[in-house]
Enzyme design. Structure first.
Site, PDB file in Angstrom:
ATOM      1  N   LYS A  31     -21.108 -29.857 -21.947  1.00 24.86           N
ATOM      2  CA  LYS A  31     -22.383 -30.885 -22.409  1.00 24.86           C
ATOM      3  C   LYS A  31     -23.653 -30.255 -22.835  1.00 24.86           C
ATOM      4  O   LYS A  31     -24.216 -30.575 -23.393  1.00 24.86           O
ATOM      5  CB  LYS A  31     -21.624 -32.382 -21.855  1.00 24.86           C
ATOM      6  CG  LYS A  31     -23.003 -33.241 -21.222  1.00 24.86           C
ATOM      7  CD  LYS A  31     -23.001 -34.079 -21.319  1.00 24.86           C
ATOM      8  CE  LYS A  31     -23.559 -35.208 -19.915  1.00 24.86           C
ATOM      9  NZ  LYS A  31     -25.042 -35.308 -20.082  1.00 24.86           N
ATOM     10  N   ASN A  32     -23.760 -29.944 -21.577  1.00 26.62           N
ATOM     11  CA  ASN A  32     -25.495 -29.063 -21.221  1.00 26.62           C
ATOM     12  C   ASN A  32     -26.575 -28.658 -21.374  1.00 26.62           C
ATOM     13  O   ASN A  32     -27.174 -28.127 -20.984  1.00 26.62           O
ATOM     14  CB  ASN A  32     -26.107 -30.148 -19.017  1.00 26.62           C
ATOM     15  CG  ASN A  32     -25.005 -31.233 -19.097  1.00 26.62           C
ATOM     16  OD1 ASN A  32     -25.412 -33.084 -19.990  1.00 26.62           O
ATOM     17  ND2 ASN A  32     -25.441 -31.248 -17.713  1.00 26.62           N
ATOM     18  N   ARG A 102     -30.196 -38.943 -22.467  1.00 26.25           N
ATOM     19  CA  ARG A 102     -31.628 -37.913 -21.825  1.00 26.25           C
ATOM     20  C   ARG A 102     -31.095 -37.274 -22.805  1.00 26.25           C
ATOM     21  O   ARG A 102     -33.007 -36.211 -23.142  1.00 26.25           O
ATOM     22  CB  ARG A 102     -30.725 -37.819 -20.482  1.00 26.25           C
ATOM     23  CG  ARG A 102     -32.018 -36.613 -19.495  1.00 26.25           C
ATOM     24  CD  ARG A 102     -33.079 -37.535 -19.632  1.00 26.25           C
ATOM     25  NE  ARG A 102     -33.728 -36.140 -18.455  1.00 26.25           N
ATOM     26  CZ  ARG A 102     -34.898 -36.664 -17.812  1.00 26.25           C
ATOM     27  NH1 ARG A 102     -35.759 -38.602 -18.703  1.00 26.25           N
ATOM     28  NH2 ARG A 102     -35.950 -36.096 -17.264  1.00 26.25           N
ATOM     29  N   ASP A 126     -27.745 -40.992 -18.134  1.00 26.16           N
ATOM     30  CA  ASP A 126     -27.442 -41.931 -16.718  1.00 26.16           C
ATOM     31  C   ASP A 126     -29.056 -43.168 -16.087  1.00 26.16           C
ATOM     32  O   ASP A 126     -29.816 -42.656 -16.232  1.00 26.16           O
ATOM     33  CB  ASP A 126     -27.142 -40.830 -16.314  1.00 26.16           C
ATOM     34  CG  ASP A 126     -25.832 -40.344 -16.509  1.00 26.16           C
ATOM     35  OD1 ASP A 126     -25.234 -39.184 -15.982  1.00 26.16           O
ATOM     36  OD2 ASP A 126     -25.302 -41.311 -17.577  1.00 26.16           O
ATOM     37  N   ASP A 313     -24.470 -32.705  -9.817  1.00 20.51           N
ATOM     38  CA  ASP A 313     -23.016 -33.170 -10.818  1.00 20.51           C
ATOM     39  C   ASP A 313     -22.276 -33.259 -10.445  1.00 20.51           C
ATOM     40  O   ASP A 313     -20.944 -33.699 -11.047  1.00 20.51           O
ATOM     41  CB  ASP A 313     -23.009 -32.910 -12.506  1.00 20.51           C
ATOM     42  CG  ASP A 313     -24.319 -32.936 -12.700  1.00 20.51           C
ATOM     43  OD1 ASP A 313     -25.251 -32.244 -13.987  1.00 20.51           O
ATOM     44  OD2 ASP A 313     -25.649 -33.905 -12.562  1.00 20.51           O
TER      45      ASP A 313
HETATM   46  C1  EPZ Z   1     -29.888 -32.226 -16.159  1.00 16.14           C
HETATM   47  O1  EPZ Z   1     -30.997 -33.370 -15.913  1.00 16.14           O
HETATM   48  C2  EPZ Z   1     -28.869 -32.346 -16.902  1.00 16.14           C
HETATM   49  N1  EPZ Z   1     -28.475 -33.588 -17.442  1.00 16.14           N
HETATM   50  C3  EPZ Z   1     -28.135 -33.334 -15.569  1.00 16.14           C
HETATM   51  O2  EPZ Z   1     -26.751 -33.642 -15.987  1.00 16.14           O
HETATM   52  C4  EPZ Z   1     -28.134 -32.824 -14.285  1.00 16.14           C
HETATM   53  O3  EPZ Z   1     -28.025 -33.563 -13.073  1.00 16.14           O
HETATM   54  C5  EPZ Z   1     -29.736 -32.260 -13.861  1.00 16.14           C
HETATM   55  O4  EPZ Z   1     -30.416 -31.697 -14.860  1.00 16.14           O
HETATM   56  C6  EPZ Z   1     -29.249 -31.450 -12.787  1.00 16.14           C
HETATM   57  O5  EPZ Z   1     -29.224 -30.536 -12.591  1.00 16.14           O
HETATM   58  C7  EPZ Z   1     -28.900 -32.700 -19.714  1.00 16.14           C
HETATM   59  O6  EPZ Z   1     -28.512 -31.745 -18.748  1.00 16.14           O
HETATM   60  C8  EPZ Z   1     -28.667 -33.508 -20.820  1.00 16.14           C
HETATM   61  P1  EPZ Z   1     -34.052 -32.594 -14.180  1.00 16.14           P
HETATM   62  P2  EPZ Z   1     -32.692 -33.103 -15.831  1.00 16.14           P
HETATM   63  O7  EPZ Z   1     -35.254 -32.059 -15.478  1.00 16.14           O
HETATM   64  O8  EPZ Z   1     -32.938 -32.462 -17.538  1.00 16.14           O
HETATM   65  C9  EPZ Z   1     -37.204 -35.058 -11.883  1.00 16.14           C
HETATM   66  C10 EPZ Z   1     -25.503 -34.886 -15.624  1.00 16.14           C
HETATM   67  O9  EPZ Z   1     -24.058 -36.369 -15.149  1.00 16.14           O
HETATM   68  N2  EPZ Z   1     -38.790 -34.574 -12.410  1.00 16.14           N
HETATM   69  O10 EPZ Z   1     -34.113 -30.999 -13.661  1.00 16.14           O
HETATM   70  O11 EPZ Z   1     -33.365 -34.923 -16.472  1.00 16.14           O
HETATM   71  C11 EPZ Z   1     -36.099 -35.628 -11.905  1.00 16.14           C
HETATM   72  O12 EPZ Z   1     -36.561 -37.464 -11.416  1.00 16.14           O
HETATM   73  C12 EPZ Z   1     -26.304 -35.580 -16.008  1.00 16.14           C
HETATM   74  O13 EPZ Z   1     -24.309 -33.733 -16.799  1.00 16.14           O
HETATM   75  C13 EPZ Z   1     -39.411 -35.104 -12.785  1.00 16.14           C
HETATM   76  O14 EPZ Z   1     -39.381 -35.491 -11.235  1.00 16.14           O
HETATM   77  O15 EPZ Z   1     -32.665 -32.851 -14.571  1.00 16.14           O
HETATM   78  C14 EPZ Z   1     -34.896 -36.108 -11.345  1.00 16.14           C
HETATM   79  O16 EPZ Z   1     -34.873 -36.160  -9.674  1.00 16.14           O
HETATM   80  C15 EPZ Z   1     -27.024 -36.082 -15.356  1.00 16.14           C
HETATM   81  N3  EPZ Z   1     -39.845 -35.109 -13.399  1.00 16.14           N
HETATM   82  C16 EPZ Z   1     -35.104 -34.540 -10.759  1.00 16.14           C
HETATM   83  O17 EPZ Z   1     -35.915 -33.799 -11.453  1.00 16.14           O
HETATM   84  C17 EPZ Z   1     -39.670 -34.349 -14.709  1.00 16.14           C
HETATM   85  O18 EPZ Z   1     -40.575 -34.427 -15.452  1.00 16.14           O
HETATM   86  C18 EPZ Z   1     -34.089 -33.317 -11.514  1.00 16.14           C
HETATM   87  O19 EPZ Z   1     -34.582 -33.363 -13.443  1.00 16.14           O
HETATM   88  C19 EPZ Z   1     -38.749 -33.760 -15.047  1.00 16.14           C
HETATM   89  C20 EPZ Z   1     -37.452 -34.452 -13.783  1.00 16.14           C
END
Ligand code: EPZ
Length: 431
Positions: A31-32, A102, A126, A313
């Site tokens: 998916k991701n 997202r 989510d 995840d």
């Molecule tokens: C991706 O989300 C995945 N989603 C998530 O999977 C996964 O849990 C996550 O990466 C971590 O591996 C998709 O790819 C669609 P991040 P993403 O940017 O990109 C903070 C699932 O179940 N952050 O690595 O949103 C954020 O708030 C989903 O398949 C900032 O603060 O994850 C979080 O606490 C759930 N500022 C942390 O970093 C930003 O600009 C991780 O976010 C970006 C992120």
């Protein structure tokens, strides 16, 4: 434009526990990964053909987002393929589809790289935390873009991006993807330090290179992208879904089963497999398969971290497994501040879990009893189903449209290896 209908919010899974899972299950593309590979088509001045595209609900929604941007998208769910052409993409996407997932934010970088402008509704997805995009925006600003905030929307303008040296506060998956895609069309070289290196990001970078991009350091925390004038056509296979594979592996271990999982890259799951083995699970690795045989489960300590750390995840699914392990396990969640919300659902089933900030202590083994669970999010909904597989009595998982976003054919696949689970469309009266 026919927009994918909102899913029926009241479908439920009815799960009856006590059946060890046995047999072979073949999984889907990630998916991701698929959603980002689709977004990357915005950069192509040719055709992007994707295979192994998972039959999950988010794919047609992402197709709607891209069609709203003027991209021609042909999906063949049966054949797991997608064909995309972005001859002249628009820069403003329809809010309805964008706000539902997202991954729609993954259109930001390629749009700005290709057209110099993007205006998107702030992304949905989510409810597991703030889901900020400040790292995405700061990186684009470093490349010369201007950010304009609108109520519920973000607009990014760039009269030509230039290369930059960017250090991410946190190895954000989404920020890394967006900045890499934007940088492929920037003037000059961009260095991204502290970049995320999930397998899905490595896969995206390799596809971009196949389209004509110049990216060094793939798989490392330091990516160097030399901008080019054009990206062309590509045919690409979506990488296997390591989170789906981890979910089925834990289901097999949890139920005392013996399951062969096909279409998986064991090297993408190094830490989850280390932890499963430490917990007493027997794991046999093939080139693109895993055999999971249950053992006497022992408590383990796990810390979720960006890749190659233990993936957040798989944390809810692991929690379920640890309720059946002998002893006290500790799980520390470092990625999403609200991902422990699922714990309360498990406690309602009889789990003995104590949460203090980022840490949860799970005491086992305990006998879980069936109840009605809220679906919460993609992984919590899947984890709730796993809990039902081992609980006494009947477990009902509500709002399974969340699960549909990330798991193709979840019920048929579980039933094919012996689970007693069925999908029940519930009329609104019972919702
Ligand atoms: C991706 O989300 C995945 N989603 C998530 O999977 C996964 O849990 C996550 O990466 C971590 O591996 C998709 O790819 C669609 P991040 P993403 O940017 O990109 C903070 C699932 O179940 N952050 O690595 O949103 C954020 O708030 C989903 O398949 C900032 O603060 O994850 C979080 O606490 C759930 N500022 C942390 O970093 C930003 O600009 C991780 O976010 C970006 C992120």
């Amino acid at each position: 434009m026919n927009v994918t209908p909102h899913p029926a919010p009241t479908d439920r899974f009815v799960v009856r526990g006590g059946h060890p899972l046995r047999g072979t299950v073949r999984l889907s593309g990630a998916k991701n990964s698929a959603l980002k590979l689709m977004a990357a088509s915005l950069l192509s001045e040719g055709t992007v053909e994707l295979t192994a595209v998972p039959r999950i609900a988010d794919v047609p929604v992402m197709a709607d987002v891209l069609r709203g941007l003027g991209v021609e998208v042909e999906l063949d769910p049966a054949g797991e393929t997608a064909r995309l052409r972005a001859d002249d993409p628009a820069w403003h996407a329809p809010a309805d589809a964008v706000s539902r997932i997202r991954a729609s934010i993954s259109c930001l970088g390629p749009l700005v790289g290709r057209t110099g402008r993007a205006r998107l509704a702030l992304p949905g997805g989510d409810r597991i935390g703030a889901r900020a995009i400040d790292l995405h925006l700061r990186g684009l600003q470093a490349m010369g873009a201007t950010v304009v905030e609108h109520p519920g929307e973000v607009e990014v303008l760039a009269d030509g991006l230039h290369g930059a040296a960017i250090t991410l506060d946190f190895p954000s998956v989404g920020a890394t993807e967006n900045l890499v895609m934007a940088a492929t069309r920037a003037d000059g070289a961009t260095l991204i330090e502290n970049a995320a290196r999930e397998p899905e990001i490595q896969d995206l970078c390799r596809m971009l290179v196949a389209m004509g991009a110049r990216i060094d350091g793939i798989g490392s925390p330091n990516l160097e992208i030399e901008g080019v004038d054009r990206l062309g056509s590509v045919t690409w296979e979506t990488c296997p879904d390591r989170i789906e594979a981890g979910t089925y592996a834990m289901a097999a271990a949890l139920t005392g089963g013996d399951v062969v999982i096909e279409r998986v890259r064991p090297t993408d799951l190094t830490l989850p497999l280390i932890k499963l083995r430490a917990a007493g699970v027997i794991v046999e690795e093939g080139a693109d398969s895993l055999r999971i045989k249950a053992g006497d489960l022992e408590a383990v300590d796990v810390v979720t971290l960006p890749y190659p750390g233990f993936p957040t995840d798989l944390q809810p699914q692991l929690m379920v497994l640890l309720t059946q392990a002998q002893g006290t396990s500790r799980c520390t969640e470092n990625v999403f501040e609200s991902r422990f919300s699922f714990v309360q659902e498990l406690v309602r089933m009889g789990a003995d879990i104590e949460v203090d900030g980022h840490h949860a202590w799970i005491r086992g083994p305990v006998r879980l009893h069936g109840t009605t669970l809220a679906g919460l999010d993609v992984r919590a909904g899947a984890a709730g189903t796993l809990a039902g597989l081992v609980a006494s009595g009947e477990t009902i998982v509500r709002d399974v449209h969340h699960v549909d976003r990330g798991y193709a054919d979840f019920v048929p696949r579980l039933r094919s290896i012996g689970a007693d689970v069925e999908r029940v469309p519930t009329d609104a009266a019972d919702a």
